[in-house]
Write a protein that holds these residues in place. Structure first.
Motif, mmCIF file in Angstrom:
data_model
loop_
_atom_site.group_PDB
_atom_site.id
_atom_site.type_symbol
_atom_site.label_atom_id
_atom_site.label_comp_id
_atom_site.label_asym_id
_atom_site.label_seq_id
_atom_site.Cartn_x
_atom_site.Cartn_y
_atom_site.Cartn_z
ATOM 1 N N ILE A 1 46.338 34.632 2.395
ATOM 2 C CA ILE A 1 47.521 35.376 2.998
ATOM 3 C C ILE A 1 47.814 35.049 4.317
ATOM 4 O O ILE A 1 46.823 35.155 5.226
ATOM 5 N N PRO A 2 48.987 34.444 4.613
ATOM 6 C CA PRO A 2 49.198 33.935 5.983
ATOM 7 C C PRO A 2 49.380 35.269 7.064
ATOM 8 O O PRO A 2 50.122 36.111 6.708
ATOM 9 N N GLU A 3 48.770 35.089 8.118
ATOM 10 C CA GLU A 3 48.980 36.015 9.242
ATOM 11 C C GLU A 3 49.788 35.545 10.404
ATOM 12 O O GLU A 3 49.638 34.206 10.566
ATOM 13 N N PRO A 4 50.496 36.303 11.110
ATOM 14 C CA PRO A 4 51.306 35.923 12.190
ATOM 15 C C PRO A 4 50.432 35.261 13.122
ATOM 16 O O PRO A 4 49.428 35.955 13.516
ATOM 17 N N SER A 5 50.757 34.370 13.735
ATOM 18 C CA SER A 5 49.975 33.708 15.129
ATOM 19 C C SER A 5 50.212 34.447 16.279
ATOM 20 O O SER A 5 51.286 35.184 16.391
ATOM 21 N N THR A 6 49.218 34.582 17.266
ATOM 22 C CA THR A 6 49.304 35.362 18.644
ATOM 23 C C THR A 6 50.662 34.783 19.280
ATOM 24 O O THR A 6 51.385 35.711 19.769
ATOM 25 N N VAL A 7 50.876 33.385 19.302
ATOM 26 C CA VAL A 7 51.959 33.116 19.830
ATOM 27 C C VAL A 7 53.348 33.524 19.351
ATOM 28 O O VAL A 7 54.228 33.827 20.104
ATOM 29 N N PHE A 8 53.524 33.445 18.068
ATOM 30 C CA PHE A 8 54.808 33.907 17.312
ATOM 31 C C PHE A 8 54.977 35.470 17.681
ATOM 32 O O PHE A 8 55.997 35.629 18.112
ATOM 33 N N LEU A 9 53.738 36.331 17.407
ATOM 34 C CA LEU A 9 53.919 37.506 18.118
ATOM 35 C C LEU A 9 54.414 37.885 19.400
ATOM 36 O O LEU A 9 55.174 38.881 19.734
ATOM 37 N N LEU A 10 53.948 36.993 20.408
ATOM 38 C CA LEU A 10 54.112 37.019 21.868
ATOM 39 C C LEU A 10 55.600 36.796 22.121
ATOM 40 O O LEU A 10 56.343 37.359 22.485
ATOM 41 N N VAL A 11 56.191 35.483 21.320
ATOM 42 C CA VAL A 11 57.607 35.301 21.452
ATOM 43 C C VAL A 11 58.360 36.318 20.888
ATOM 44 O O VAL A 11 59.598 36.544 21.413
ATOM 45 N N LEU A 12 57.972 36.749 19.586
ATOM 46 C CA LEU A 12 58.856 37.771 18.968
ATOM 47 C C LEU A 12 59.257 39.116 19.798
ATOM 48 O O LEU A 12 60.012 39.724 20.175
ATOM 49 N N GLY A 13 57.899 39.486 20.577
ATOM 50 C CA GLY A 13 58.048 40.520 21.360
ATOM 51 C C GLY A 13 58.758 40.538 22.536
ATOM 52 O O GLY A 13 59.458 41.293 23.267
ATOM 53 N N LEU A 14 58.591 39.260 23.316
ATOM 54 C CA LEU A 14 59.578 38.718 24.501
ATOM 55 C C LEU A 14 61.007 38.597 24.028
ATOM 56 O O LEU A 14 61.781 39.325 24.907
ATOM 57 N N ALA A 15 61.100 38.334 23.061
ATOM 58 C CA ALA A 15 62.789 38.159 22.539
ATOM 59 C C ALA A 15 63.276 39.581 22.316
ATOM 60 O O ALA A 15 64.320 40.106 22.817
ATOM 61 N N THR A 16 62.428 40.578 21.875
ATOM 62 C CA THR A 16 62.917 41.848 21.386
ATOM 63 C C THR A 16 63.012 42.652 22.840
ATOM 64 O O THR A 16 63.890 43.422 23.109
ATOM 65 N N SER A 17 62.147 42.510 23.781
ATOM 66 C CA SER A 17 62.084 43.023 25.144
ATOM 67 C C SER A 17 63.629 42.545 25.752
ATOM 68 O O SER A 17 64.200 43.331 26.529
ATOM 69 N N ALA A 18 63.765 41.270 25.644
ATOM 70 C CA ALA A 18 64.889 40.634 26.371
ATOM 71 C C ALA A 18 66.332 41.392 25.772
ATOM 72 O O ALA A 18 67.340 41.749 26.574
ATOM 73 N N LEU A 19 66.318 41.399 24.429
ATOM 74 C CA LEU A 19 67.570 42.012 23.677
ATOM 75 C C LEU A 19 67.621 43.375 24.139
ATOM 76 O O LEU A 19 68.725 43.882 24.350
ATOM 77 N N VAL A 20 66.632 44.079 24.161
ATOM 78 C CA VAL A 20 66.592 45.838 24.663
ATOM 79 C C VAL A 20 67.163 45.835 25.878
ATOM 80 O O VAL A 20 67.954 46.719 26.270
ATOM 81 N N ARG A 21 66.616 44.884 26.881
ATOM 82 C CA ARG A 21 67.077 45.059 28.457
ATOM 83 C C ARG A 21 68.546 44.493 28.455
ATOM 84 O O ARG A 21 69.095 45.326 29.323
ATOM 85 N N ARG A 22 68.990 43.674 27.682
ATOM 86 C CA ARG A 22 70.405 43.167 27.729
ATOM 87 C C ARG A 22 71.249 44.339 27.137
ATOM 88 O O ARG A 22 72.326 44.489 27.810
#
Length: 83
Positions: A52-73
């Motif tokens: 069962i593939p688990e999301p990588s740490t890098v993917f979760l970090l990028v997703l979190g940063l993208a979400t934060s940027a979208l919310v800020r915008r």
């Protein structure tokens, strides 16, 4: 049940004997475990894969940063609109 390396070896199935509230342990009780390794093929058949593939740490970090940027915008855009 885990081994010393932290690998899952079995799952607790039942505790025999009476207990009050289900939290106290008494002498003479037995704990029953299921060896999940013996069910490996059945588990793989049920989920359709051996891993069962688990999301990588890098993917979760990028997703979190993208979400934060979208919310800020969106907040900046809504703040400009209300002025």
């Amino acid at each position: 049940m885990f081994d010393y390396s932290g690998n899952l070896r079995g799952i607790m199935v039942a505790v025999t004997g009476d207990s009050v509230g289900g939290t106290e342990a008494f002498f003479g009780q037995e704990t029953r475990f299921a060896n999940i390794a013996s069910y490996k093929t059945a588990i793989e058949t049920a989920i359709g894969a051996s891993l069962i593939p688990e999301p990588s740490t890098v993917f979760l970090l990028v997703l979190g940063l993208a979400t934060s940027a979208l919310v800020r915008r969106r907040r900046e855009t809504s703040a400009k609109t209300t002025l």
